[in-house]
Design a protein around this motif. Structure first.
Motif, short mmCIF file in Angstrom:
data_model
loop_
_atom_site.label_atom_id
_atom_site.label_comp_id
_atom_site.label_asym_id
_atom_site.label_seq_id
_atom_site.Cartn_x
_atom_site.Cartn_y
_atom_site.Cartn_z
N LEU A 82 0.84 -1.19 0.00
CA LEU A 82 0.00 0.00 0.00
C LEU A 82 0.88 1.25 0.00
O LEU A 82 2.07 1.20 0.29
N PHE A 83 0.22 2.39 -0.30
CA PHE A 83 0.89 3.70 -0.26
C PHE A 83 0.13 4.62 0.68
O PHE A 83 -1.10 4.67 0.67
N SER A 84 0.89 5.38 1.51
CA SER A 84 0.27 6.41 2.35
C SER A 84 0.12 7.68 1.51
O SER A 84 0.59 7.76 0.38
N LYS A 85 -0.46 8.72 2.10
CA LYS A 85 -0.64 9.98 1.37
C LYS A 85 0.70 10.65 1.07
O LYS A 85 0.81 11.45 0.14
N ASP A 86 1.73 10.29 1.88
CA ASP A 86 3.08 10.82 1.63
C ASP A 86 3.86 9.93 0.67
O ASP A 86 5.08 10.05 0.54
N LYS A 87 3.13 8.98 0.04
CA LYS A 87 3.71 8.03 -0.92
C LYS A 87 4.78 7.12 -0.30
O LYS A 87 5.71 6.67 -0.96
N GLN A 97 13.53 6.33 11.87
CA GLN A 97 12.82 7.53 11.45
C GLN A 97 11.73 7.14 10.45
O GLN A 97 12.00 6.47 9.46
N THR A 98 10.52 7.54 10.74
CA THR A 98 9.42 7.26 9.82
C THR A 98 8.35 8.33 9.99
O THR A 98 8.21 8.92 11.06
N SER A 99 7.65 8.54 8.99
CA SER A 99 6.57 9.52 9.08
C SER A 99 5.39 8.88 9.80
O SER A 99 5.06 7.73 9.56
N ALA A 100 4.80 9.60 10.71
CA ALA A 100 3.67 9.08 11.46
C ALA A 100 2.47 8.90 10.55
O ALA A 100 2.22 9.71 9.66
N ILE A 101 1.74 7.81 10.74
CA ILE A 101 0.54 7.54 9.95
C ILE A 101 -0.65 7.72 10.87
O ILE A 101 -0.75 7.07 11.91
N ASN A 102 -1.54 8.60 10.51
CA ASN A 102 -2.68 8.93 11.36
C ASN A 102 -3.74 7.84 11.31
O ASN A 102 -4.02 7.26 10.25
N ASP A 152 -1.55 -0.97 -3.92
CA ASP A 152 -0.69 -1.00 -5.11
C ASP A 152 -0.70 -2.39 -5.75
O ASP A 152 -0.99 -2.52 -6.94
N LYS A 153 -0.39 -3.40 -4.96
CA LYS A 153 -0.42 -4.77 -5.50
C LYS A 153 -0.65 -5.76 -4.36
O LYS A 153 -0.44 -5.47 -3.19
#
Length: 860
Positions: A227-232, A448-453, A461-462
């Motif tokens: 899958l992809f988040s909004k920040d790709k 380090q990772t971007s937080a996912i709400n 994606d697949k």
């Protein structure tokens, strides 16, 4: 000035102790045990009484018992009277110890601190004799100046309760071995024996073997969604639940159904969780964990590990290696903490020392296995082998790591849902490596990772699906077998090495690719013992007996009462086992007739089980008849080969017994015949003959020519494996089959080197080939047994005498980089010669191997 005598077990230990004791002490070695219970194989030795040769038919039954127990060395009917004899070869040692004992003021018995060491000390005192007040017992956990001085300041007496615990174990093992073996020889096969603990170990392996044989793989699938988040940011998650039930997809049809529903739905993040986890430092080694780690990380057998650990202990590098205690002395902890602080800094040092709790069944108040001096990280000594040094590093690392801070992880769990399905993604990352700094040398990782709400939508994606099949429990290796024995409370630190080695030596199990496989005779023996001697191989009974021995050592119960109870129960089961099967006795190992004809006399062949394996024997064979047919045909188990290269039937019904519906073992007779035999053989008569053209090793039906007499050589299986033997009875030439399935090259004919003279006699050398490669041996063998490795310079000088097979060795380096002479060595693992150098009789670490017609130097 009067001196004192100090007696230890080994010369190496004596040498090390001698460095710390002054001129007032004479340190001598007994070289292990000095006496043992009577053994019939020693009956011709001068130091033993003559055995009774004849027993009259009119002798009373009670007298017969006395005679039998006399050969066993103990008599349960005379209050466990024991007859001890000096071990052959120890007469000179005892004579020397007695002479010194008369001249000294005091005798210190400094044997090892376990029960076996206590028993050796008692035997030494009994044999030397004299005034009891002249003897003292000293024990030390490590061979260091501090420990030895402390031991001599706190001398004591022999602990007879610990001696009695050792005797109780020894007596029980002798009873089982001597009394059950004649029954097994008569009912099953010659050469068999049972052991009170070894038989339990065989049972563990055979039961695992049965689980593996009867295991039917089940198909299952896993689904991963990318899958992809909004920040790709790309995230791969696994489909784990359907509503509240765990997903178990059995086939592709179910997989396709789930994929269809997922594709048409949205993915919503339900939870994003971060946790900080702490993994505390591992405890220092005890005997069992050292054996397990050495087997896993260094591929050492349990026997090899204990041999090397003994050397390290005797040389003063580690504490005593037979212990089940993880206790560490305050002195040892202090030194470890100082090392950690000075080497790695306060970041790796806990505020308080790490303290570990002993197992509730821990029998001895010893320390864990640790280095005697933490400042010695790498041993620089020619007295120890490279493998011993590797084992020391393993011990050193574990000890230092045990006193360091925990490893800190950050655990992240992401949960999402699609339709009624739940998806999960777990990640665990090290943020502080703590004790891993020593054991794994891992670097600190900052995550380090971007937080996912929560509630955000992820885009599909697949979707990937993966097919799997369930697997049975793995086979035991030596390390995991020790762990299983320890878990069940069977055996003690001093017995693990003998257990794992004896069951292999007896042929009840074999090791292949570092895994235990049960042999057919091991399976038969386990079944028979389980039925006729239930206590003997019962896990709980054996574990309770270990605890009982501990109570004897602690003076909580009387040792002879334990022996009386054991002997009474064992005798009752033995008498019943001697009876006919229909009366409840042990079932015999009968031959199972087949439809196959004997190629010599045309009579039928039968399936027979022996210590050498399973084979076909002509039913026309009669033991006492010289004219009977003696034809046998080898049966090669399918498990002996790489199953990836053998066509195995997918139809499971083919390998099911028609009589009892159990699975069947598969054997090759030749390339055109297979024999499927019921696992319950010989109790079950089921078998199947399968004809066809099978992919099997070439040697199975191959006939090669003997290089000596040019007669045919045929394939055989013996106690030491597979080999080809010459059909000419006067030739007796053999060629073994290597682990890779290839037939070994013909052995070299002895090559005389009359110019090279022996040092210990007037003989000269002959170049021979043995299991350890080529070597020089005296031409007058066996009168002179002088042997040595050839120097490369000698092979260069006489290269015209060398056959083509080893001619390449004469092209090797004559000296190493430092001018040391080189010799021929042999690697048993890959069956290849190589070159190494020595300095003052010790290997330097320099070596050279021959690859692609060129010598490659390895300088350590």
């Amino acid at each position: 000035m009067q001196k004192s005598l100090v007696i230890v077990e080994s010369p190496a230990k004596a040498k090390t102790i001698n460095k710390y004791l002054g001129q007032k002490y004479i340190v001598k070695s007994s070289i292990g045990h000095i006496r043992d219970l009577f053994n019939s194989k020693y009956k011709n030795k001068k130091n033993l009484k003559k055995p009774i040769k004849k027993i009259k038919n009119t002798i009373l039954q009670s007298d017969k018992k006395n005679i039998f127990f006399k050969t066993m060395g103990i008599n349960p009917y005379q209050n466990w009277k024991a007859e001890y004899y000096i071990l052959p070869g120890k007469e000179k040692i005892i004579s020397e110890l007695k002479n010194i004992a008369k001249k000294v003021d005091h005798i210190y018995l400094a044997t090892d601190l376990d029960r076996e060491g206590e028993a050796i000390a008692w035997h030494l005192k009994e044999v030397i004799g004299g005034d009891s007040s002249k003897f003292s017992r000293v024990i030390f956990n490590e061979i260091t100046k501090h420990a030895i001085e402390n031991a001599f300041k706190n001398k004591g007496q022999i602990n007879m309760h610990r001696v009695q615990a050792q005797q109780a174990r020894r007596f029980m093992d002798r009873i089982v071995g001597y009394m059950i073996s004649p029954l097994l020889w008569r009912k099953i096969s010659r050469g068999l024996s049972a052991g009170r603990v070894q038989s339990v170990a065989v049972r563990i392996i055979t039961e695992r073997e049965n689980i593996i044989k009867n295991f039917i793989p089940e198909e299952y699938w896993k689904l991963n969604v990318t899958l992809f988040s909004k920040d790709k940011e790309e995230i791969t998650m696994e489909v784990t639940h359907d509503s509240d039930k765990k997903v178990f997809l059995k086939n592709k049809k179910e997989v396709d159904s789930v994929i269809k529903k997922i594709k048409t739905s949205s993915c919503i993040v339900e939870n994003y969780e971060k946790k900080t986890l702490y993994k505390v430092a591992p405890a220092p080694f005890i005997t069992s964990t050292l054996q397990q780690y050495a087997n896993f990380y260094l591929s050492f057998s349990v026997k090899k590990t204990m041999f090397l650990a003994q050397k390290l202990y005797e040389e003063g590098y580690i504490t005593y290696m037979r212990t089940d205690s993880i206790y560490l002395s305050k002195h040892a902890i202090k030194k470890a903490r100082e090392y950690i602080k000075n080497t790695y800094g306060n970041d790796y040092l806990p505020e308080e020392p790490n303290i570990y709790s002993n197992h509730k069944n821990s029998q001895e108040a010893h320390e864990a296995i640790r280095p005697s001096n933490v400042k010695i990280k790498n041993i620089d000594s020619d007295e120890l082998t490279i493998d011993a040094k590797k084992l020391y590093i393993l011990i050193w690392n574990q000890f230092i790591a045990s006193q360091m801070k925990p490893v800190i992880y950050e655990s992240i769990t992401l949960t999402a849902s699609i339709d009624r399905f739940k998806l999960k993604k777990k990640k665990k990352i090290i943020i502080f490596n703590g004790w891993n700094k020593i054991l794994k040398e891992e670097k600190n990782i900052i995550f380090q990772t971007s937080a996912i709400n929560i509630g955000s939508i992820l885009l599909i994606d697949k979707i990937n699906c993966y097919q799997f099949f369930t697997k049975p429990k793995p086979r035991f290796n030596e390390g995991s077998l020790v762990r299983e024995l320890e878990k069940k409370g069977i055996g003690r630190p001093s017995t693990y090495a003998s257990i794992t080695s004896k069951i292999q030596e007896k042929g009840y199990v074999k090791i292949k690719q570092n895994k235990f496989y049960a042999e057919k005779m091991g399976e038969i023996l386990t079944i028979r013992l389980k039925k006729s001697f239930s206590n003997l191989i019962d896990y709980n009974f054996t574990a309770r007996m270990e605890k009982t021995l501990d109570k004897i050592a602690e003076n909580k119960i009387i040792w002879k009462n334990v022996l009386d109870s054991f002997f009474k129960d064992f005798s009752r089961q033995l008498e019943k086992a001697k009876k006919k099967p229909e009366e409840g006795g042990m079932e015999p190992n009968t031959i199972v007739p087949t439809s196959l004809n004997c190629p010599i006399c045309s009579k039928k062949m039968g399936i027979k089980n022996a210590t050498t394996g399973v084979f076909l024997s002509c039913l026309g064979y009669y033991p006492r008849s010289k004219k009977s047919c003696k034809k046998t045909i080898n049966l090669i188990p399918l498990s002996d080969f790489d199953i990836n290269n053998i066509n195995i039937e997918k139809d499971l019904s083919l390998n099911k017994c028609n009589i009892c519906n159990m699975i069947m073992d598969t054997y090759f007779i030749n390339k055109n015949l297979k024999l499927h035999i019921c696992v319950n053989n010989p109790s079950c008569l089921g078998y199947k003959v399968e004809k066809g053209i099978f992919q099997s090793p070439d040697y199975l039906s191959k006939i090669i020519k003997c290089e000596k007499c040019h007669d045919d050589m045929i394939f055989k299986i013996g106690p030491f494996g597979k080999f080809f033997t010459c059909t000419n009875n006067t030739c007796k030439n053999t060629r073994k089959i290597l682990p890779n399935g290839k037939i070994s090259d013909p052995k070299l004919e002895p090559i005389p080197f009359p110019e090279l003279l022996c040092k210990k006699s007037n003989a000269w050398f002959v170049l021979r080939e043995g299991v350890s490669g080529i070597f020089f041996a005296a031409n007058t063998f066996p009168k002179s047994r002088e042997t040595r490795s050839p120097f490369i310079e000698e092979l260069v000088r006489f290269q015209h005498l060398l056959p083509e097979k080893i001619h390449y060795l004469s092209s090797g380096p004559v000296i190493d980089n430092n001018g040391n002479k080189t010799i021929v060595c042999f690697n048993k693992k890959n069956q290849q010669h190589y070159i190494a150098s020595k300095k003052e009789g010790k290997f330097t670490g320099w070596s050279a191997i021959f690859i692609n017609k060129k010598w490659h130097i390895i300088d350590k």
